[in-house]
Motif scaffolding. Structure first.
Motif, PDB file in Angstrom:
ATOM      1  N   SER A  98      -2.090   0.198  -4.801  1.00  0.00           N
ATOM      2  CA  SER A  98      -1.863   1.444  -5.528  1.00  0.00           C
ATOM      3  C   SER A  98      -0.448   1.421  -6.089  1.00  0.00           C
ATOM      4  O   SER A  98       0.527   1.492  -5.337  1.00  0.00           O
ATOM      5  CB  SER A  98      -2.039   2.638  -4.582  1.00  0.00           C
ATOM      6  OG  SER A  98      -1.852   3.842  -5.292  1.00  0.00           O
ATOM      7  N   ARG A 123      -5.273   0.733  -8.212  1.00  0.00           N
ATOM      8  CA  ARG A 123      -5.053   2.035  -8.844  1.00  0.00           C
ATOM      9  C   ARG A 123      -3.634   2.095  -9.346  1.00  0.00           C
ATOM     10  O   ARG A 123      -2.725   1.567  -8.709  1.00  0.00           O
ATOM     11  CB  ARG A 123      -5.241   3.168  -7.830  1.00  0.00           C
ATOM     12  CG  ARG A 123      -6.629   3.595  -7.657  1.00  0.00           C
ATOM     13  CD  ARG A 123      -6.725   4.866  -6.873  1.00  0.00           C
ATOM     14  NE  ARG A 123      -5.834   4.798  -5.706  1.00  0.00           N
ATOM     15  CZ  ARG A 123      -5.565   5.821  -4.943  1.00  0.00           C
ATOM     16  NH1 ARG A 123      -6.083   6.982  -5.179  1.00  0.00           N
ATOM     17  NH2 ARG A 123      -4.761   5.688  -3.904  1.00  0.00           N
ATOM     18  N   GLY A 124      -3.467   2.803 -10.462  1.00  0.00           N
ATOM     19  CA  GLY A 124      -2.114   3.044 -10.966  1.00  0.00           C
ATOM     20  C   GLY A 124      -1.697   2.003 -11.903  1.00  0.00           C
ATOM     21  O   GLY A 124      -0.809   1.709 -12.436  1.00  0.00           O
TER      22      GLY A 124
END
Length: 124
Positions: A98, A123-124
Motif C-alpha cells: 500500500s 494499492r496507492g
C-alpha cells in the motif's frame, strides 16, 4: 554495613540510547517462507541476482504459503539480474503493498512478479 550503589557510566547510557532509538529502516530483504512477515515502513534494497530455487535477489519474497504485509509504505529497489522487487511463489503466497515505490534496474528484472498461484495486491 555500608551499601555500595553501582555507578551509572556514560558509555553504557549512550549505548542504551543508540540501541533503543527509532531510526528509519534500511533493510535488505524480507522472506516469508511459509510464515507471515510484517516489515516496518521504509526502504528495502538488494543488489544480488536472482537464483532460481533460492531466495536470492528479491527484496520481498513470499513462498510456500507465506505472506508479507508491511506496516506502512515501503520503497523496494533491486539491482540484480532477474531480481524482482516483490515476488510471490506458490499457492497461498501473497504480498500486499500500500503506497511506496518499486524500482528494478537489473537485466530482466520485473518490478512485481507472481508464479504458481502467488498473489500480489497493490494499492496507492
Amino acid at each position: 554495613m555500608r551499601f555500595i550503589h553501582p555507578r551509572r557510566h556514560t558509555l553504557a547510557l549512550a549505548m542504551s540510547a543508540a540501541l533503543f532509538a527509532t531510526y528509519p529502516v534500511l533493510a535488505q530483504q524480507v522472506i516469508a517462507d511459509g510464515d507471515h512477515q510484517t516489515p516496518v515502513a521504509g526502504d528495502y534494497h538488494t543488489t544480488d541476482p536472482a537464483v532460481p530455487g533460492t531466495p536470492a535477489g528479491h527484496a520481498f519474497l513470499a513462498r510456500n504459503g507465506g505472506s508479507i504485509v508491511p506496516l506502512g509504505e515501503v520503497n523496494l529497489r533491486t539491482e540484480g539480474e532477474g531480481a524482482s522487487a516483490a515476488r510471490a511463489e506458490g499457492a497461498g503466497s501473497r504480498i500486499a503493498l500500500s503506497g511506496g515505490s518499486v524500482l528494478t534496474t537489473g537485466y530482466g528484472a520485473a518490478g512485481l512478479g507472481g508464479d504458481g498461484g502467488g498473489r500480489l495486491g497493490v494499492r496507492g
